[in-house]
Design a protein around this motif. Structure first.
Motif, mmCIF file in Angstrom:
data_model
loop_
_atom_site.group_PDB
_atom_site.id
_atom_site.type_symbol
_atom_site.label_atom_id
_atom_site.label_comp_id
_atom_site.label_asym_id
_atom_site.label_seq_id
_atom_site.Cartn_x
_atom_site.Cartn_y
_atom_site.Cartn_z
ATOM 1 N N PHE A 18 0.839 -1.078 0.035
ATOM 2 C CA PHE A 18 -0.145 0.024 0.071
ATOM 3 C C PHE A 18 0.808 1.081 -0.081
ATOM 4 C CE2 PHE A 18 -2.927 3.162 0.780
ATOM 5 C CZ PHE A 18 -4.268 2.718 0.998
ATOM 6 N N GLN A 19 0.872 1.774 -1.035
ATOM 7 C CA GLN A 19 1.844 3.052 -1.375
ATOM 8 C C GLN A 19 1.087 4.529 -1.546
ATOM 9 O OE1 GLN A 19 5.549 2.632 -1.239
ATOM 10 N NE2 GLN A 19 4.854 0.977 -0.122
ATOM 11 N N ALA A 20 1.743 5.658 -1.298
ATOM 12 C CA ALA A 20 1.323 6.677 -1.586
ATOM 13 C C ALA A 20 2.201 7.248 -2.661
ATOM 14 C CB ALA A 20 1.465 7.703 -0.348
ATOM 15 N N VAL A 21 1.444 7.720 -3.630
ATOM 16 C CA VAL A 21 2.334 8.273 -4.967
ATOM 17 C C VAL A 21 2.110 9.646 -4.807
ATOM 18 C CG1 VAL A 21 2.598 8.121 -7.375
ATOM 19 C CG2 VAL A 21 2.109 6.088 -6.169
ATOM 20 N N ALA A 22 3.063 10.524 -4.256
ATOM 21 C CA ALA A 22 2.871 11.885 -4.054
ATOM 22 C C ALA A 22 3.683 12.757 -5.202
ATOM 23 C CB ALA A 22 3.262 12.271 -3.016
ATOM 24 N N SER A 23 3.170 13.660 -5.435
ATOM 25 C CA SER A 23 3.950 14.955 -6.427
ATOM 26 C C SER A 23 3.759 16.086 -5.631
ATOM 27 C CB SER A 23 3.005 14.784 -7.563
ATOM 28 O OG SER A 23 3.095 13.704 -8.465
ATOM 29 N N VAL A 24 5.027 16.696 -5.611
ATOM 30 C CA VAL A 24 5.277 18.161 -5.009
ATOM 31 C C VAL A 24 5.531 19.111 -6.098
ATOM 32 C CG1 VAL A 24 6.431 19.561 -3.400
ATOM 33 C CG2 VAL A 24 5.724 16.950 -2.898
ATOM 34 N N PRO A 25 5.052 20.032 -6.851
ATOM 35 C CA PRO A 25 3.796 20.431 -6.004
ATOM 36 C C PRO A 25 2.523 19.532 -6.663
ATOM 37 C CG PRO A 25 4.228 21.879 -7.854
ATOM 38 C CD PRO A 25 5.542 20.824 -7.741
ATOM 39 N N SER A 26 2.509 19.047 -7.839
ATOM 40 C CA SER A 26 1.510 18.414 -8.596
ATOM 41 C C SER A 26 1.825 17.441 -9.589
ATOM 42 C CB SER A 26 0.554 19.639 -9.452
ATOM 43 O OG SER A 26 1.526 20.196 -10.436
ATOM 44 N N PHE A 27 0.673 16.744 -10.020
ATOM 45 C CA PHE A 27 1.021 15.857 -10.820
ATOM 46 C C PHE A 27 1.646 16.071 -12.166
ATOM 47 C CE2 PHE A 27 -0.520 13.880 -14.966
ATOM 48 C CZ PHE A 27 -0.272 12.420 -14.768
ATOM 49 N N GLU A 28 1.376 17.417 -12.491
ATOM 50 C CA GLU A 28 1.713 17.908 -13.915
ATOM 51 C C GLU A 28 3.293 18.203 -13.923
ATOM 52 O OE1 GLU A 28 -2.336 18.442 -14.515
ATOM 53 O OE2 GLU A 28 -1.226 18.806 -12.636
ATOM 54 N N LEU A 29 4.100 18.149 -12.591
ATOM 55 C CA LEU A 29 5.595 18.396 -12.433
ATOM 56 C C LEU A 29 5.980 17.070 -13.254
ATOM 57 C CD1 LEU A 29 7.925 19.279 -11.209
ATOM 58 C CD2 LEU A 29 7.802 17.714 -9.572
ATOM 59 N N TRP A 30 5.456 15.906 -13.186
ATOM 60 C CA TRP A 30 5.896 14.605 -14.090
ATOM 61 C C TRP A 30 5.822 14.999 -15.444
ATOM 62 C CZ3 TRP A 30 8.566 10.642 -14.662
ATOM 63 C CH2 TRP A 30 8.180 9.692 -15.707
ATOM 64 N N LEU A 31 4.801 15.747 -15.947
ATOM 65 C CA LEU A 31 4.611 15.768 -17.335
ATOM 66 C C LEU A 31 5.796 16.987 -17.806
ATOM 67 C CD1 LEU A 31 0.686 15.925 -17.957
ATOM 68 C CD2 LEU A 31 2.192 14.112 -18.017
ATOM 69 N N LEU A 32 6.004 18.147 -17.035
ATOM 70 C CA LEU A 32 6.832 18.975 -17.339
ATOM 71 C C LEU A 32 8.233 18.408 -17.524
ATOM 72 C CD1 LEU A 32 7.159 22.182 -17.994
ATOM 73 C CD2 LEU A 32 7.437 22.411 -15.417
#
Length: 226
Positions: free
Chosen positions: A131-145
């Motif tokens: 059971f894992q948290a998949v967090a993004s800082v600040p947001s999911f869009e960072l991954w796309l950027l």
């Protein structure tokens, strides 16, 4: 002898065929904060790699978008399932709660909740579940950027969106085809996200971080069903 073609028999036969088609890898449940952006993205990966819904289930939180609510819903959906959506109780080996840092008050609480559940719940095979948290800082869009820019310093979510719209003209939250639009730069984004993970983690906010890379890597390594 006449063949029994009753609705119950047909339903059982359909379920048996579905289970027979199931691949040998773990069954994965992904629950996201967003109702469109993340489900569309992961759903597109599932479609691209022909991953069966018996193995990869993607759902948005129905308890709310706060990180703690996402984790709670992921646990509830795992434990009790949802018969209306053909999700059986405890029918997964891995559960992922996907959410953003943004300005959420329950962000760190959600990280703690997910950590406390990891390896504590059992599935329908009596196995302990990841059971894992998949967090993004600040947001999911960072991954796309990260597919276009090497972000290594704190950045506000509004600035992430502004710069992403330059890289992907017309991009909006909830947009479809985000995976196909960025896929050619996936290896670059992976290296950049891993470089961030070597320096920071989900608790290092406001430093940039995204665990989306790990979930994408997991899904893209799954082989199509035979």
């Amino acid at each position: 002898m006449a063949r029994d073609n009753s609705p119950k028999v047909r339903q059982r036969q359909q379920l048996e065929r579905k289970l027979a088609r199931r691949a040998s890898h773990d069954r994965i449940l992904i629950v996201s904060e967003g109702s469109k952006t993340e489900p569309h993205y992961f759903g597109e990966i599932r479609q691209t790699y022909r991953l069966h819904t018996a193995n990869v289930e993607v759902r948005s939180s129905e308890l709310g978008t706060a990180p703690a609510q996402v984790v709670r819903y992921a646990r509830e959906l795992f434990e009790f399932g949802n018969m209306h959506k053909s999700i059986q109780p405890r029918a997964f080996e891995q559960v992922y709660a996907v959410f953003d840092r943004d300005d959420h008050d329950s962000y760190f609480e959600a990280l703690e909740m997910a950590e406390s559940l990891d390896g504590k719940l059992k599935n329908d095979n009596k196995q302990f579940v990841r059971f894992q948290a998949v967090a993004s800082v600040p947001s999911f869009e960072l991954w796309l950027l990260l597919h276009y820019e090497n972000i290594q310093a704190p950045i506000h979510r509004d600035d992430v969106m502004r710069r992403l719209k330059i890289a992907i003209p017309g991009y909006e939250k909830g947009a479809r085809h985000a995976f196909s639009s960025t896929r050619q730069h996936l290896s670059v984004a992976t290296r950049r996200a891993q470089a961030l993970a070597a320096r920071f983690d989900a608790r290092s906010a406001p430093e940039p971080f995204t665990a989306i890379v790990d979930l994408v890597d997991l899904l893209t390594r799954l082989r199509p069903e035979k």
